[in-house]
Enzyme design. Structure first.
Site, PDB file in Angstrom:
ATOM      1  N   PRO A 212       0.823  -1.217   0.000  1.00 19.59           N
ATOM      2  CA  PRO A 212       0.000   0.000   0.000  1.00 19.59           C
ATOM      3  C   PRO A 212       0.854   1.263   0.000  1.00 19.59           C
ATOM      4  CG  PRO A 212      -0.921  -1.601   1.517  1.00 19.59           C
ATOM      5  CD  PRO A 212       0.387  -2.170   1.045  1.00 19.59           C
ATOM      6  N   CYS A 213       0.446   2.240  -0.824  1.00 19.96           N
ATOM      7  CA  CYS A 213       1.311   3.402  -1.063  1.00 19.96           C
ATOM      8  C   CYS A 213       0.897   4.652  -0.297  1.00 19.96           C
ATOM      9  CB  CYS A 213       1.332   3.727  -2.559  1.00 19.96           C
ATOM     10  SG  CYS A 213      -0.249   4.338  -3.201  1.00 19.96           S
ATOM     11  N   GLN A 214      -0.194   4.587   0.474  1.00 23.19           N
ATOM     12  CA  GLN A 214      -0.686   5.809   1.116  1.00 23.19           C
ATOM     13  C   GLN A 214       0.359   6.475   1.997  1.00 23.19           C
ATOM     14  OE1 GLN A 214      -2.245   2.879   0.927  1.00 23.19           O
ATOM     15  NE2 GLN A 214      -4.476   3.065   1.062  1.00 23.19           N
TER      16      GLN A 214
END
Length: 349
Positions: free
Chosen positions: A75-77
């Protein structure tokens, strides 16, 4: 004869690598996949991996099957400009470590990691990941690639990290290829359905109408005719976050794809899910998501989080060549097949 490749993935999402192998006609087995997202798990069940997990934090790696190619995109958040940018200081930013744990234990010959380029702003964490790969014997290459450089008119930039155990030949990132026009991915609405502006209504109240009106007016003032040149507008977000691109699609994000908020001036409407899938490289009808019980917003979210198929298609031939899984002649044939791919006109044999 091309050797069979055992595929595994973490944070699998749509599992772009598996679809790429399917299109290229390469012999492979989906030996392991893992994702906590319910819709992703429904996709993965459709792809039938031999081992399927739902949480990278709660699994026994020694009981998982080994693989030849492990792909992952955590996940890149934590790193994205549009996300929280908490970097590696929160648990979300540390999830890639679980994929590295699998890699250290099973040592697949090949690794393909994708992440937003902003991860380089967390230099210590990226260097830690790269150091772990190096200590495990991997030759590592990385480069930021644009989807628009590999046949998709979408301005999507991602960092790709390639790792190879005992490379036979040097890995080289594929050269850019010409990008087809945006309209070759879009189905223009008939005159009776074509809209100059979105209708004001329940799908966003006045937000979409206001955003599209403002950006189309700005195009006209800049000398761009939005009915001769395609303008894509992220209509569903706030005015401060709304943006546009001419003759290219803005980066398809999970949020904007979920709410189907990408307005196309030359279509006369919002991009539908088939069009967003094509702009991510997936051929029309590649996944019967509705038959699998996946809602439209869930499917949109998977598209926004996916690796672009065209980019992965072009990475696989040099990756297999470097690891010794294909001959030079086989590599050239695969590379040419990848370069000629267009998601609206091509599909697996």
């Amino acid at each position: 004869m091309v050797r069979e490749v055992r595929l595994s993935s973490d944070f699998s999402g749509l599992d772009t690598v598996a679809w790429a192998f399917k299109y290229l006609g390469l012999p492979h087995r989906n030996v392991a996949a893992c994702d906590i997202n319910k819709a992703s798990l429904q996709v993965l069940q459709h792809l039938e991996p031999e081992w399927l997990g739902s949480d990278v934090r709660q699994r026994q790696i020694d009981r998982m099957p080994p693989s030849d190619l492990h792909s992952f995109g955590a996940p890149c958040q934590s790193y994205s400009k549009s996300g929280k940018r908490a970097r590696n200081e929160c648990e979300l930013g540390q999830l890639a470590n679980y994929a590295i744990d699998y890699i250290e234990h099973h040592k697949p010959r090949m690794i393909l990691m994708e992440q937003v380029p902003d991860i380089v702003s967390s230099e210590d964490y990226l260097l830690e990941l790269l150091a772990r790969l190096s200590r495990s014997g991997y030759s590592v290459n990385m480069q930021v690639l644009k989807s628009s450089d590999y046949g998709l008119p979408q301005e999507r930039c991602r960092l790709y990290v390639i790792g190879i155990q005992r490379p036979v030949v040097e890995f080289l990132f594929p050269p850019p290829i010409p990008c087809p026009p945006l309209l070759s991915f879009v189905d223009v609405l008939p005159a009776s359905e074509f809209k100059v502006l979105p209708e004001k209504g329940p799908r966003g109240g006045s937000t979409r109408l206001d955003n599209v009106s403002r950006h189309l007016q700005a195009c006209v003032e800049e000398g761009v005719n939005p009915f001769e040149r395609s303008v894509i507008i992220t209509s569903g977000c706030s005015a401060s976050r709304c943006n546009r691109m001419v003759d290219r699609c803005v980066t398809i994000t999970r949020t904007e794809a979920q709410r189907q908020g990408l307005w196309c001036s030359t279509k006369g409407g919002f991009l539908d899910f088939d069009e967003m899938a094509r702009l991510q490289g997936f051929w029309t009808g590649f996944l019967p998501w509705q038959d699998l019980g996946i809602s439209d917003p869930q499917f949109g979210g998977l598209l926004g989080n996916a690796m672009s198929l065209n980019v992965v298609l072009n990475l696989i031939p040099p990756l297999l060549r470097s690891a010794g899984f294909v001959t030079e002649n086989e590599f050239r044939k695969l590379a040419e097949r990848a370069r000629r791919y267009h998601p609206k006109t091509c599909r697996p044999d």
